[in-house]
Enzyme design. Structure first.
Site, PDB file in Angstrom:
ATOM      1  N   ARG A 103      26.767  18.137  33.124  1.00  0.00           N
ATOM      2  CA  ARG A 103      27.873  19.027  32.648  1.00  0.00           C
ATOM      3  C   ARG A 103      27.552  20.261  33.429  1.00  0.00           C
ATOM      4  O   ARG A 103      28.346  21.132  34.062  1.00  0.00           O
ATOM      5  CB  ARG A 103      28.034  19.259  31.382  1.00  0.00           C
ATOM      6  N   TYR A 105      30.716  16.690  35.545  1.00  0.00           N
ATOM      7  CA  TYR A 105      30.890  15.745  34.812  1.00  0.00           C
ATOM      8  C   TYR A 105      31.513  15.789  33.629  1.00  0.00           C
ATOM      9  O   TYR A 105      30.522  16.445  32.846  1.00  0.00           O
ATOM     10  CB  TYR A 105      29.567  14.551  35.083  1.00  0.00           C
ATOM     11  N   PRO A 106      32.438  15.109  33.121  1.00  0.00           N
ATOM     12  CA  PRO A 106      32.946  15.289  31.582  1.00  0.00           C
ATOM     13  C   PRO A 106      32.099  14.529  30.715  1.00  0.00           C
ATOM     14  O   PRO A 106      32.591  13.639  30.103  1.00  0.00           O
ATOM     15  CB  PRO A 106      34.305  14.943  31.704  1.00  0.00           C
ATOM     16  N   LYS A 107      30.646  14.810  30.504  1.00  0.00           N
ATOM     17  CA  LYS A 107      29.985  13.881  29.372  1.00  0.00           C
ATOM     18  C   LYS A 107      29.969  14.325  28.329  1.00  0.00           C
ATOM     19  O   LYS A 107      29.835  15.683  28.026  1.00  0.00           O
ATOM     20  CB  LYS A 107      28.620  14.094  30.285  1.00  0.00           C
ATOM     21  N   GLY A 108      29.847  13.536  27.028  1.00  0.00           N
ATOM     22  CA  GLY A 108      29.570  13.921  25.963  1.00  0.00           C
ATOM     23  C   GLY A 108      28.503  12.765  25.381  1.00  0.00           C
ATOM     24  O   GLY A 108      28.385  11.798  26.001  1.00  0.00           O
TER      25      GLY A 108
END
Length: 247
Positions: free
Chosen positions: A108, A113-116
């Protein structure tokens, strides 16, 4: 702590940053991908301008990283959506869920990158490759594919993985307006495909407000693949500034 030491840390906490800012080589990286048809209206709602939706397909994938410098092994799961930008075909990364905080923070902060956080997993059981995603105690995705069912051409597998990738990079500002709000692009160019397989597959997505994968519902499974690679991620670069558009 001197100013140059603050800058060198790259992220907080300064005395124990969760990741190091190096270019990483991913070795023994496994992709389990299920391509499926979804609702075209839902897909258009999920893709931000100026990207254009290319068709009604979604690529659901579970990836296991065998060895990553600074992180170690971990697994991630997400969705990629087919798009066109300025005449170039690529994919928009819609959402990603990881069981590595360091991988999430680096993806992120250092890129876009749309990371969770989540608990994806990849395993073989009863002759099937199984990919799952749990958010907390709830199962939100289950994908299965016949294990090593039919060889897939290595060049075809490489082409699937090396499509240009688009993401939205947002850095919060000190007020309501963000400091950065860009559409960015990257592409994997340094890749070795060790093996690739295709086969029949199934995919189930379950409703979860913090992981709304099922907002892009499964209408029909089109294809599936299992690929093992080594690769290096290229740095991202901006291709569109949303702040200029609204200023």
């Amino acid at each position: 702590m001197r100013a140059d030491e603050v800058l060198k840390a790259g992220t907080t906490p300064l005395t124990a940053p969760p990741y190091t800012r190096i270019r990483r080589r991913f070795t023994d990286r496994e992709y389990f991908t299920v391509v499926y048809r979804t609702d075209p209206d839902a897909l258009r709602h999920a893709v931000p301008e100026p990207l254009q939706v290319r068709d009604d397909l979604v690529r659901f994938e579970v990836m296991h990283m065998g060895d990553v410098p600074g992180f170690g092994p971990y697994t991630e799961c997400g969705q990629a959506l087919p798009v066109v930008f300025d005449g170039e075909h690529g994919e928009y990364l819609h959402a990603m869920y990881l069981n590595s905080f360091a991988g999430t923070a680096a993806g992120r902060e250092g890129s876009a990158y749309p990371k969770g956080l989540g608990e994806p997993a990849l395993r073989v059981e009863g002759g099937a490759l199984i990919g799952t995603l749990d958010i907390g105690s709830l199962r939100t995705a289950v994908a299965t594919m016949a294990y090593k069912y039919e060889p897939l051409d290595l060049e075809e597998a490489k082409a699937q993985i090396t499509l240009p990738t688009f993401m939205v990079k947002i850095v919060a500002g000190y007020g309501k307006r963000p400091q950065v709000c860009d559409l960015v692009r990257t592409r994997i160019t340094d890749i070795t495909v060790h093996e690739a397989w295709s086969g029949p597959a199934r995919l189930q997505l379950f409703e979860h407000v913090m992981a709304p994968l099922a907002d892009l519902p499964v209408r029909a499974v089109v294809a599936a693949s299992h690929v093992r690679t080594d690769l290096t991620l290229e740095p991202v670069h901006p291709v569109h500034d949303y702040l200029e558009e609204i200023s």
